[in-house]
Design a protein around this motif. Structure first.
Motif, PDB file in Angstrom:
ATOM      1  N   TYR A  64      36.365  42.671  31.807  1.00 15.97           N
ATOM      2  CA  TYR A  64      37.737  42.876  32.262  1.00 15.97           C
ATOM      3  C   TYR A  64      38.254  41.735  33.126  1.00 15.97           C
ATOM      4  N   VAL A  65      37.363  40.890  33.607  1.00 19.63           N
ATOM      5  CA  VAL A  65      37.762  39.705  34.369  1.00 19.63           C
ATOM      6  C   VAL A  65      37.705  38.471  33.488  1.00 19.63           C
ATOM      7  N   GLY A  66      36.575  38.257  32.836  1.00 19.57           N
ATOM      8  CA  GLY A  66      36.352  37.019  32.105  1.00 19.57           C
ATOM      9  C   GLY A  66      37.233  36.823  30.893  1.00 19.57           C
ATOM     10  N   LEU A  67      37.446  37.877  30.104  1.00 18.26           N
ATOM     11  CA  LEU A  67      38.240  37.718  28.882  1.00 18.26           C
ATOM     12  C   LEU A  67      39.710  37.393  29.187  1.00 18.26           C
ATOM     13  N   PRO A  68      40.405  38.149  30.058  1.00 20.95           N
ATOM     14  CA  PRO A  68      41.784  37.768  30.382  1.00 20.95           C
ATOM     15  C   PRO A  68      41.886  36.361  30.971  1.00 20.95           C
ATOM     16  N   ILE A 115      32.531  25.595  34.395  1.00 20.55           N
ATOM     17  CA  ILE A 115      31.889  26.864  34.058  1.00 20.55           C
ATOM     18  C   ILE A 115      32.269  27.895  35.123  1.00 20.55           C
ATOM     19  N   ILE A 116      32.794  29.032  34.664  1.00 21.76           N
ATOM     20  CA  ILE A 116      33.178  30.102  35.587  1.00 21.76           C
ATOM     21  C   ILE A 116      32.314  31.319  35.293  1.00 21.76           C
ATOM     22  N   ILE A 117      31.649  31.837  36.321  1.00 22.18           N
ATOM     23  CA  ILE A 117      30.774  32.999  36.182  1.00 22.18           C
ATOM     24  C   ILE A 117      31.563  34.257  36.523  1.00 22.18           C
ATOM     25  N   CYS A 118      31.703  35.162  35.548  1.00 13.99           N
ATOM     26  CA  CYS A 118      32.465  36.402  35.726  1.00 13.99           C
ATOM     27  C   CYS A 118      31.620  37.597  35.269  1.00 13.99           C
ATOM     28  N   VAL A 119      30.400  37.680  35.757  1.00 13.73           N
ATOM     29  CA  VAL A 119      29.482  38.741  35.319  1.00 13.73           C
ATOM     30  C   VAL A 119      29.550  39.935  36.266  1.00 13.73           C
ATOM     31  N   TYR A 166      22.606  39.712  37.202  1.00 17.01           N
ATOM     32  CA  TYR A 166      23.447  39.052  36.200  1.00 17.01           C
ATOM     33  C   TYR A 166      23.883  37.664  36.678  1.00 17.01           C
ATOM     34  N   ILE A 167      24.123  37.536  37.987  1.00 18.17           N
ATOM     35  CA  ILE A 167      24.460  36.222  38.547  1.00 18.17           C
ATOM     36  C   ILE A 167      23.271  35.278  38.413  1.00 18.17           C
ATOM     37  N   VAL A 168      22.091  35.765  38.761  1.00 17.35           N
ATOM     38  CA  VAL A 168      20.876  34.953  38.674  1.00 17.35           C
ATOM     39  C   VAL A 168      20.632  34.509  37.233  1.00 17.35           C
ATOM     40  N   GLU A 169      20.808  35.438  36.307  1.00 22.13           N
ATOM     41  CA  GLU A 169      20.612  35.118  34.887  1.00 22.13           C
ATOM     42  C   GLU A 169      21.596  34.051  34.419  1.00 22.13           C
ATOM     43  N   LEU A 197      31.757  21.272  36.971  1.00 22.27           N
ATOM     44  CA  LEU A 197      32.198  22.159  38.047  1.00 22.27           C
ATOM     45  C   LEU A 197      31.754  23.575  37.710  1.00 22.27           C
ATOM     46  N   VAL A 198      31.023  24.223  38.628  1.00 21.90           N
ATOM     47  CA  VAL A 198      30.572  25.599  38.459  1.00 21.90           C
ATOM     48  C   VAL A 198      31.239  26.463  39.525  1.00 21.90           C
ATOM     49  N   ILE A 199      31.909  27.532  39.089  1.00 20.14           N
ATOM     50  CA  ILE A 199      32.599  28.434  40.023  1.00 20.14           C
ATOM     51  C   ILE A 199      32.083  29.849  39.796  1.00 20.14           C
ATOM     52  N   LEU A 200      31.633  30.488  40.859  1.00 17.52           N
ATOM     53  CA  LEU A 200      31.250  31.900  40.808  1.00 17.52           C
ATOM     54  C   LEU A 200      32.456  32.733  41.214  1.00 17.52           C
ATOM     55  N   GLU A 201      32.845  33.684  40.352  1.00 16.90           N
ATOM     56  CA  GLU A 201      33.959  34.583  40.667  1.00 16.90           C
ATOM     57  C   GLU A 201      33.506  36.025  40.889  1.00 16.90           C
TER      58      GLU A 201
END
Length: 442
Positions: free
Chosen positions: A31-35, A99-103, A117-120, A134-138
């Motif tokens: 619901y975060v990553g796809l939009p 790269i944006i992490i939205c797990v 899931y973040i660690v993975e 650039l890596v961004i954790l959201e």
């Protein structure tokens, strides 16, 4: 916090972002990553979406949507233009520049953070990424995750954060179903490991989002800011839920009280009661804050109290329903109850952590005969119980001993309910009934 970009690597990455030459990777297509992925496509970028769920990837590749407010046509157009590639092949992370992490970041059964899931995702990036990325954790998490968990994993490849790759945290602020605020007009908060990391992340979000970007001194500040947002909501919802219990005992209409208080132009913000709190944020995020406080020897008593109040609401709802049935000389035991709405909020098909599930569980324990109406959800799973939803019909209403409105989707025919139901208990103040004498609000 704005800095002058000097490093040639920063200049090149920032220029590639500004000119839309950079390729973007999104890990987690929920619901975060796809939009977010499709919004970035709309801004002229090529996006690779990563998810380990084969079913999701299959649906997206065939142009189908699994999110209620995400039209399939947007997915189809993005794929047809070869701007969006959904995949479960994480080696393709080597092809992207951002790269944006939205797990998901759920809690364990004990209520402690589950950041597996973040660690993975971090390990997948570490094994496949190119330099100058650039890596961004959201994903919402506890303060320190970006610096203490993600950073050491990325540095296993002997890269230097702020020089070879750039790492930042920017909390997601997606509100599914909200037609007024989206990713493009909600301000972003960014905290970088270094000033250069924050600067590149700021350039990225200012390019892809038509809104302000507010930078803070560190990822920890940004991580804590997100927890404050949702804990603020949890506590205020708990306050009004407790007020609703008091008002019920004192025969006062809580909704009229809220309307009256809302006339004050300062110092008051209206929150409304309900059967509890749901979704992937409010029931979960304050527990991350509770856990973080415990690691530093602090007991957050206010947050704990709010959690208990909100968790008490499903029982309160069922007790009220039993009372109204007794007024009609009927028992809750073996009653025919139609539950309307199981999504955690109106107009979404997500029922994760929905308070409706707790209400349903209690009603099943009371041996009620349940029918569930939700036009956005086909199948409901509560623990080991699984049932299909049913259409809202006059016959269904006439057979029911009670109708319990738990989620007020806008595409439900409330006039039909009002005309034919023997008893209505509306936990969301969905409408005002002038016709049905057995209409009750929470």
């Amino acid at each position: 916090m704005k800095t002058t970009i000097k490093s040639s690597k920063i200049v090149k990455l920032s220029e590639n972002i500004a000119t839309r030459k950079a390729k973007i990777g999104i890990i987690g297509l929920g619901y975060v990553g796809l939009p977010l992925a499709l919004e970035i496509v709309d801004k002229g970028f090529q996006v690779i979406g990563f998810d380990k769920n084969d079913d999701k990837i299959g649906l997206l590749r065939s142009g189908q949507s699994y999110i209620a407010d995400m039209p399939a046509i947007i997915i189809q157009q993005a794929i047809h233009k070869e701007k969006f590639e959904p995949t479960n092949n994480f080696t393709k992370l080597a092809e992207v520049n951002v790269i944006i992490i939205c797990v998901p970041t759920p809690t364990t059964e004990e209520g402690t953070p589950n950041i597996s899931y973040i660690v993975e995702a971090a390990h997948a990036i570490e094994q496949n990424m190119s330099k100058d990325t650039l890596v961004i954790l959201e994903s919402t998490t506890y303060p320190g995750t970006t610096e203490d968990i993600v950073r050491p994993i990325l540095e296993k490849q002997n890269v230097q954060i702020g020089q070879d790759i750039f790492l930042a945290y920017s909390p997601e602020r997606i509100d599914p179903g909200n037609r007024n605020f989206s990713v493009t007009n909600t301000p972003k908060v960014v905290g970088g490991i270094s000033q250069s990391c924050a600067e590149v992340a700021r350039v990225f979000y200012e390019t892809v989002i038509n809104t302000n970007v507010y930078t803070v001194k560190s990822p920890k500040v940004a991580e804590m800011e997100k927890l404050l947002e949702n804990t603020f909501r949890q506590i205020n919802i708990a306050l009004v839920n407790e007020m609703s219990q008091l008002c019920y005992k004192m025969d006062i209409d809580i909704w009229e009280v809220i309307d009256a208080a809302s006339t004050k132009p300062y110092g008051f913000m209206p929150f409304t009661p309900g059967p509890g709190v749901g979704g992937h944020c409010i029931p979960v995020d304050p527990k991350y804050l509770l856990w973080a406080g415990q690691q530093h020897g602090i007991t957050a008593t206010l947050i704990e109290a709010a959690d208990k109040i909100n968790e008490s609401m499903p029982n309160f709802v069922v007790e009220r329903l039993a009372h109204y049935l007794n007024m009609q000389e009927k028992n809750l035991h073996d009653a025919e109850v139609v539950v309307v709405g199981v999504g955690y909020k109106p107009n979404v098909n997500d029922f994760r952590e929905s308070p409706a599930l707790d209400v349903i569980n209690i009603l099943r324990e009371k041996h009620c005969n349940l029918k569930i109406v939700d036009p956005l959800i086909e199948t409901v799973v509560v623990d080991n119980w699984k049932t299909n939803t049913v259409p809202l019909t006059e016959e269904l209403m006439l057979r029911a001993d009670a109708v319990l409105i738990l989620t007020n989707h806008t595409n439900i025919n409330y006039a039909l309910i009002d005309e034919h139901a023997a008893l209505i208990f509306d936990t969301r103040n969905t409408y005002f009934s002038f016709e049905n004498v057995n209409y009750y609000k929470l």
